[in-house]
Design an enzyme around this catalytic site. Sequence first.
Site, mmCIF file in Angstrom:
data_model
loop_
_atom_site.group_PDB
_atom_site.id
_atom_site.type_symbol
_atom_site.label_atom_id
_atom_site.label_comp_id
_atom_site.label_asym_id
_atom_site.label_seq_id
_atom_site.Cartn_x
_atom_site.Cartn_y
_atom_site.Cartn_z
ATOM 1 N N SER A 173 47.535 38.585 23.603
ATOM 2 C CA SER A 173 47.495 37.154 23.337
ATOM 3 C C SER A 173 48.653 36.794 22.378
ATOM 4 C CB SER A 173 46.119 36.785 22.785
ATOM 5 O OG SER A 173 45.878 35.410 22.887
ATOM 6 N N ASP A 427 42.830 34.998 33.998
ATOM 7 C CA ASP A 427 43.028 34.514 32.626
ATOM 8 C C ASP A 427 43.762 33.177 32.611
ATOM 9 O OD1 ASP A 427 43.479 34.220 29.935
ATOM 10 O OD2 ASP A 427 44.895 35.898 29.769
ATOM 11 N N HIS A 452 41.427 37.951 30.023
ATOM 12 C CA HIS A 452 42.406 38.012 28.924
ATOM 13 C C HIS A 452 42.543 39.437 28.372
ATOM 14 C CE1 HIS A 452 45.010 35.746 26.335
ATOM 15 N NE2 HIS A 452 44.289 35.839 25.245
#
Lengths: 483, 483
Positions: A173, A427, A452
């Site tokens: 991320s 995602d 994710h």
Amino acid sequence: MKFFLTIYILFIVYYPSIAGWIRPHHFNIISRSIHDFHNDRCKQFHTVTQQVDHLSFVNKDTFQQRYILNTDYWQNGRPIFFYAGNEGDIDLFCDNTGFMWDIAPNFNAMIIFAEHRYYGHSLPYGNQSYSKPEYTRYLTSEQSLADYAYLIDYIRTNIKGAEQSSTIVFGGSYGGMLSAYFRMKYPHLVAGALAASAPILQMSTPCESFTRIITQDFLRESSSCVKIIRSSWHAIDRIGILPGGRERLTKLFKLCHPLKTIAELKNWLFDIFANIAVVDYPYPTSFLADLPAFPIRIFCTNVTSSIIDEINTDEEIVKRIVKGVNVFFNYTGHTECFDTGSQGTPSLGILGWSYQSCTEFPMPICSNGISDMFEIQPWNFQAFSDYCFAQWKVRPRSEWTFMEFGGKPITNFRYYSNIIFTNGNLDPWSAGGVNSTIVSSLPAILITGGAHHLDLRAANKDDPQSVIQVRQEIVKLIQKWVS
Amino acid sequence: MKFFLTIYILFIVYYPSIAGWIRPHHFNIISRSIHDFHNDRCKQFHTVTQQVDHLSFVNKDTFQQRYILNTDYWQNGRPIFFYAGNEGDIDLFCDNTGFMWDIAPNFNAMIIFAEHRYYGHSLPYGNQSYSKPEYTRYLTSEQSLADYAYLIDYIRTNIKGAEQSSTIVFGGSYGGMLSAYFRMKYPHLVAGALAASAPILQMSTPCESFTRIITQDFLRESSSCVKIIRSSWHAIDRIGILPGGRERLTKLFKLCHPLKTIAELKNWLFDIFANIAVVDYPYPTSFLADLPAFPIRIFCTNVTSSIIDEINTDEEIVKRIVKGVNVFFNYTGHTECFDTGSQGTPSLGILGWSYQSCTEFPMPICSNGISDMFEIQPWNFQAFSDYCFAQWKVRPRSEWTFMEFGGKPITNFRYYSNIIFTNGNLDPWSAGGVNSTIVSSLPAILITGGAHHLDLRAANKDDPQSVIQVRQEIVKLIQKWVS
């Protein structure tokens, strides 16, 4: 037990709401009560002294940066696996990045998880860190990369046998963005990077992409489910405007506090849809508190169960959404009521990402009601910028981020090397990821059926074949980089 | 006409003096009256608006950065030749970098010379820029590189046909360091760099190297000359301590103002020796005012003329040094007296490099009286740091410079590419240069018989064969980079 959405990992989504920017939407959550992968070694904290301002010389303040160090598998001269911490307590990232622990023994690697400045316990000005612009100004990616550079140097200098160790940087991320940036800017310190689900292009990605992917995830499970969600927004409106309507909605949704506005409820629902798409993992996890495997599927099964040809009443539509939301109740059976927002002072994690969104990383998210199942919410940069100024006395400049790190156009990344960009097709953040291989030294790998940064998680018996293969590819590349 | 040493190009040398750091030594000069290569096109100024602080978001001030733009040779899509300005007015660098103008027609290249922030007319806070730490804090190499990145982006955006142009960055001395750094940190913006006489390692180079090379340059011309210089320091002392001694020295050296201390004279002489070594070019130039070809040779010829076996008196020794110094008088015949230091407020160029030496670029220079012809002057980092704090409220952190850009050890530059490091064997600054090829994409080229960035100067009929060949090599590499 209240179902309290502790905002933690991942990003706060700045999605334009009817209520405006004053109460920004957010999501992305870790329940601190139960972890997927609870690792006692993620409590082995150390600290290192860092300059608050590496990039100028006037401010000579220092602070203690926290990091986790593990040498269980390490042998002299062997690699350092370094996690570039993102917006939260470092032990949470450690707990949820089992992949590094899984492969460290094969490499006899040292493991380091570095906490990002202004998060967790690594607060340059303690609990005053967010109190004024003079203190917040050092919260930038460049400063955090400088922290990481010093930490690596510190480890290499102070641990005998590590002087010549190659360093591989990992991150997911925003941590994945930092991982890529770290390799780009400090190739003399890091040999290669895994940038897992890094939305490095989100600042310039069409704003509707994020909500479109959420919708596709739900569509993949059930088009009826999407139809019901789509119709629920007006149903909520119609119930809400009736006398006693907000009280009725409060009761239907089992909210802990009486609803103040309809927007509050809608924002909260948006957060839930976004979140379960982000963490739509194939096995039970505790992202977004405690979730079953395939949470979208379970949500939609609840929403569409005993479906009839025509749903006639607003109340019936809303009750089906409530049933979907109950996936949380049903899974653990402990939650008595839902809280539509964080209460009191938001955690530092929220503050930090709010500031970072308002400076280097404004990530436009919107919905058009056509390619997605939400109401029309256009992105309004000026309104967002005004919100940022009111909140932090700053305005976003994402053109600087692209100037500094490249990516506009995406092809100018080609001058960098040894970065793996992984993204899961489930995602929503993959919208802003690097999804095609620009040059062979920057492989972009798609994880089919992946949410994710699934690849960063510990191996699980229910992992899809895709992520197993991707992890093998990653290991091969790391072997190449460290040799 | 006073012979006033206008401090301009190159570096102020922080050489420990008897007088301490309060009056730092300096040298490196351009006379503004006569240029080697006076180019009217170096007066084609433009400005671009820049953020004072690219690296944080709290300070939203902007300033006008000056640059020179020339498109006489340019054709659509062809390269941009970009000079990374260093510590002075940009037109001076433009005037003294004829090489770019010489080769631009072959490449149909656009020429840009960018002025470094805090120098020339590019003052973030006007004439207050050096008045307080809150204003000086934005004088860093990272901020100036960000200026250059924005300027290139601005040119590519605003000049039709330049959108896809490759950029090659040039620079000499500190500008050469910036040139290398720019390619390292922004490979998505620049295809390659010529770092001419860039003392990128000077911060960690043994402090006596600089004075050793000066001495070797003088030895190459005449060992008798070096012997006389060596003996002059005590001769000056002995004359100076006599009653009326300082007045006598003032008269002997034709100084414009009565000498206050002996150290003042010695510092001034050190500056002269260092300067003529730095600009020991094979043809007349106007670095350090107006100098003949091979100024060390002329200096030493004067010093050693009609030499006798034994020099018996201090006065005779000093008179010979005076005769050497007279190389300046003799050359133009205009100078009536010498000024041992800049008077009143130093120029901004001095202030700027003083600040930069006190932050990112402390460059230790010392003498041991053995490998060099000077008195023993050890380098004292703490004293220098204290001077910096007294002067600027900052302390140097050169470990940051190496952390940010690599170079410690030098082999960690190998992760970068497309940088040519040139150095002249006569140049004292070559001590801190990259003098051996680490990897093929970072060629280190020695210019035999070359002083400070001779290669950047316009072609001259008296150029040694070495620099002619080196320039051809550079052109070939640039051709490879832009193709």
